[in-house]
Design a protein around this motif. Structure first.
Motif, PDB file in Angstrom:
ATOM      1  N   GLU A  47       0.963  -1.283   0.123  1.00 29.63           N
ATOM      2  CA  GLU A  47      -0.189   0.159   0.120  1.00 29.63           C
ATOM      3  C   GLU A  47       0.867   1.219  -0.129  1.00 29.63           C
ATOM      4  OE1 GLU A  47      -3.023  -0.156  -0.512  1.00 29.63           O
ATOM      5  OE2 GLU A  47      -3.625  -2.086  -0.285  1.00 29.63           O
ATOM      6  N   VAL A  48       2.049   1.424   0.812  1.00 32.23           N
ATOM      7  CA  VAL A  48       2.719   2.425   0.661  1.00 32.23           C
ATOM      8  C   VAL A  48       3.452   2.515  -0.722  1.00 32.23           C
ATOM      9  CG1 VAL A  48       5.053   3.115   1.393  1.00 32.23           C
ATOM     10  CG2 VAL A  48       3.247   2.333   3.088  1.00 32.23           C
ATOM     11  N   GLY A  49       3.613   1.585  -1.342  1.00 27.53           N
ATOM     12  CA  GLY A  49       4.137   1.758  -2.932  1.00 27.53           C
ATOM     13  C   GLY A  49       3.153   2.264  -3.643  1.00 27.53           C
ATOM     14  N   GLU A  50       2.024   2.024  -3.517  1.00 26.85           N
ATOM     15  CA  GLU A  50       0.812   2.539  -4.218  1.00 26.85           C
ATOM     16  C   GLU A  50       0.939   3.738  -4.161  1.00 26.85           C
ATOM     17  OE1 GLU A  50      -2.628   0.193  -3.710  1.00 26.85           O
ATOM     18  OE2 GLU A  50      -1.799  -1.609  -4.481  1.00 26.85           O
ATOM     19  N   LEU A  51       1.017   4.232  -2.759  1.00 25.51           N
ATOM     20  CA  LEU A  51       0.790   5.725  -2.675  1.00 25.51           C
ATOM     21  C   LEU A  51       2.079   6.407  -3.187  1.00 25.51           C
ATOM     22  CD1 LEU A  51      -0.335   8.426  -0.955  1.00 25.51           C
ATOM     23  CD2 LEU A  51       1.073   7.515   1.054  1.00 25.51           C
ATOM     24  N   ALA A  52       3.226   5.782  -3.133  1.00 27.64           N
ATOM     25  CA  ALA A  52       4.301   6.567  -3.798  1.00 27.64           C
ATOM     26  C   ALA A  52       4.121   6.702  -5.239  1.00 27.64           C
ATOM     27  CB  ALA A  52       5.667   5.418  -3.457  1.00 27.64           C
ATOM     28  N   ARG A  53       3.615   5.731  -5.720  1.00 22.43           N
ATOM     29  CA  ARG A  53       3.264   5.705  -7.139  1.00 22.43           C
ATOM     30  C   ARG A  53       2.464   7.104  -7.636  1.00 22.43           C
ATOM     31  NH1 ARG A  53       0.688   1.272  -8.109  1.00 22.43           N
ATOM     32  NH2 ARG A  53      -1.489   2.372  -7.938  1.00 22.43           N
ATOM     33  N   VAL A  54       1.338   7.221  -6.801  1.00 25.68           N
ATOM     34  CA  VAL A  54       0.350   8.353  -7.107  1.00 25.68           C
ATOM     35  C   VAL A  54       1.151   9.486  -6.545  1.00 25.68           C
ATOM     36  CG1 VAL A  54      -1.574   9.540  -6.043  1.00 25.68           C
ATOM     37  CG2 VAL A  54      -1.756   7.021  -6.404  1.00 25.68           C
ATOM     38  N   ALA A  56       4.402  10.049  -6.986  1.00 24.89           N
ATOM     39  CA  ALA A  56       5.484  10.294  -7.978  1.00 24.89           C
ATOM     40  C   ALA A  56       4.864  11.078  -9.213  1.00 24.89           C
ATOM     41  CB  ALA A  56       6.080   8.977  -8.441  1.00 24.89           C
ATOM     42  N   ARG A  57       3.533  10.278  -9.697  1.00 26.26           N
ATOM     43  CA  ARG A  57       2.969  10.926 -10.651  1.00 26.26           C
ATOM     44  C   ARG A  57       2.104  12.273 -10.618  1.00 26.26           C
ATOM     45  NH1 ARG A  57       3.995   6.027 -11.465  1.00 26.26           N
ATOM     46  NH2 ARG A  57       3.316   4.658 -13.283  1.00 26.26           N
ATOM     47  N   ARG A  58       1.690  12.546  -9.335  1.00 21.61           N
ATOM     48  CA  ARG A  58       0.979  13.963  -9.042  1.00 21.61           C
ATOM     49  C   ARG A  58       2.041  15.044  -8.925  1.00 21.61           C
ATOM     50  NH1 ARG A  58      -3.617  15.026  -4.515  1.00 21.61           N
ATOM     51  NH2 ARG A  58      -4.893  14.076  -6.028  1.00 21.61           N
ATOM     52  N   TYR A  59       3.180  14.709  -8.010  1.00 21.18           N
ATOM     53  CA  TYR A  59       4.009  15.914  -7.709  1.00 21.18           C
ATOM     54  C   TYR A  59       5.285  15.686  -8.274  1.00 21.18           C
ATOM     55  CZ  TYR A  59       0.412  16.598  -4.366  1.00 21.18           C
ATOM     56  OH  TYR A  59      -0.876  16.570  -3.505  1.00 21.18           O
ATOM     57  N   GLY A  60       5.692  14.322  -8.948  1.00 21.36           N
ATOM     58  CA  GLY A  60       6.995  14.196  -9.209  1.00 21.36           C
ATOM     59  C   GLY A  60       6.848  14.375 -10.939  1.00 21.36           C
ATOM     60  N   ASP A  61       8.085  13.756 -11.671  1.00 20.48           N
ATOM     61  CA  ASP A  61       8.144  14.084 -13.082  1.00 20.48           C
ATOM     62  C   ASP A  61       7.246  13.058 -13.778  1.00 20.48           C
ATOM     63  OD1 ASP A  61      10.119  16.087 -12.423  1.00 20.48           O
ATOM     64  OD2 ASP A  61      11.663  14.753 -12.024  1.00 20.48           O
ATOM     65  N   GLN A  62       6.928  11.843 -13.429  1.00 17.53           N
ATOM     66  CA  GLN A  62       5.945  10.969 -13.963  1.00 17.53           C
ATOM     67  C   GLN A  62       4.618  11.417 -14.428  1.00 17.53           C
ATOM     68  OE1 GLN A  62       6.160   7.323 -11.836  1.00 17.53           O
ATOM     69  NE2 GLN A  62       8.351   6.835 -12.806  1.00 17.53           N
ATOM     70  N   SER A  63       4.184  10.807 -15.427  1.00 20.02           N
ATOM     71  CA  SER A  63       2.620  11.262 -15.595  1.00 20.02           C
ATOM     72  C   SER A  63       1.762   9.788 -15.483  1.00 20.02           C
ATOM     73  CB  SER A  63       2.432  11.771 -17.071  1.00 20.02           C
ATOM     74  OG  SER A  63       3.159  10.689 -17.944  1.00 20.02           O
ATOM     75  N   SER A  70      -5.740   9.721  -9.798  1.00 16.15           N
ATOM     76  CA  SER A  70      -5.044  10.382  -8.768  1.00 16.15           C
ATOM     77  C   SER A  70      -6.004  10.152  -7.420  1.00 16.15           C
ATOM     78  CB  SER A  70      -4.815  11.845  -9.092  1.00 16.15           C
ATOM     79  OG  SER A  70      -4.130  12.210  -7.889  1.00 16.15           O
ATOM     80  N   ASN A  71      -5.611   8.857  -6.817  1.00 14.75           N
ATOM     81  CA  ASN A  71      -6.527   8.553  -5.689  1.00 14.75           C
ATOM     82  C   ASN A  71      -5.540   8.614  -4.553  1.00 14.75           C
ATOM     83  OD1 ASN A  71      -4.883   6.400  -6.423  1.00 14.75           O
ATOM     84  ND2 ASN A  71      -6.426   4.879  -6.282  1.00 14.75           N
ATOM     85  N   LEU A  72      -5.099   9.787  -4.296  1.00 13.32           N
ATOM     86  CA  LEU A  72      -4.151   9.755  -2.993  1.00 13.32           C
ATOM     87  C   LEU A  72      -4.950   9.507  -1.881  1.00 13.32           C
ATOM     88  CD1 LEU A  72      -1.274  11.026  -2.528  1.00 13.32           C
ATOM     89  CD2 LEU A  72      -2.403  13.463  -2.096  1.00 13.32           C
ATOM     90  N   GLY A  73      -6.008  10.226  -1.469  1.00 19.56           N
ATOM     91  CA  GLY A  73      -6.832   9.757  -0.323  1.00 19.56           C
ATOM     92  C   GLY A  73      -7.023   8.398  -0.105  1.00 19.56           C
ATOM     93  N   GLU A  74      -7.504   7.941  -1.186  1.00 19.98           N
ATOM     94  CA  GLU A  74      -8.045   6.297  -1.165  1.00 19.98           C
ATOM     95  C   GLU A  74      -6.601   5.547  -0.618  1.00 19.98           C
ATOM     96  OE1 GLU A  74      -9.034   2.836  -4.333  1.00 19.98           O
ATOM     97  OE2 GLU A  74      -9.786   4.875  -4.757  1.00 19.98           O
ATOM     98  N   GLU A  75      -5.340   5.678  -1.249  1.00 17.21           N
ATOM     99  CA  GLU A  75      -4.177   5.128  -0.991  1.00 17.21           C
ATOM    100  C   GLU A  75      -3.750   5.292   0.517  1.00 17.21           C
ATOM    101  OE1 GLU A  75      -3.325   2.977  -2.604  1.00 17.21           O
ATOM    102  OE2 GLU A  75      -4.238   3.212  -4.765  1.00 17.21           O
TER     103      GLU A  75
END
Length: 121
Positions: A47-54, A56-63, A70-75
């Motif tokens: 689950e922490v990995g899933e949050l990290a993925r979101v 990385a896509r929302r605030y990082g360089d990935q799309s 973008s389900n930040l709260g859900e994660e």
């Protein structure tokens, strides 16, 4: 949503203790039993990995990939759920432990962050 789905829903404002009780009731009603502590630790890591993925896509360089959302709260809620499961099955009172953590951090870091020039920039 059927009436059956409403049975274990709680109010919007829930204490940590109420969250621990609600998760325990859900597990005993719908989940049959808790997964082992080791399985839940693996689930927490997932689950922490899933949050990290979101993040990385929302605030990082990935799309986001096509179909991803973008389900930040859900994660974050998924992480909290598994953490509460681990606390329940190991006998940890998260309210008590969070209070101890506040006390520890306040005593240890009373001036540390206020005097950190890196945080004043």
């Amino acid at each position: 949503m059927s009436n059956e789905c409403l049975i274990l829903q709680t109010g919007k404002n829930m204490t940590i203790k109420e969250a621990q009780d609600a998760v325990d009731k859900w597990v005993k009603t719908y989940g049959v039993r808790y997964f082992s502590e080791l399985t839940n630790m693996a689930c927490l890591t997932e689950e922490v990995g899933e949050l990290a993925r979101v993040i990385a896509r929302r605030y990082g360089d990935q799309s986001f990939k096509k179909g991803e959302k973008s389900n930040l709260g859900e994660e974050m809620a998924d992480i909290l759920w598994v953490l509460v499961c681990l606390a329940n099955q190991t006998g940890v009172d998260l309210t008590e432990e969070l209070n101890k953590s506040f006390e520890k951090k306040t005593c240890r870091d009373a001036h540390r962050h206020l005097e950190n020039p890196k945080l004043k920039a």
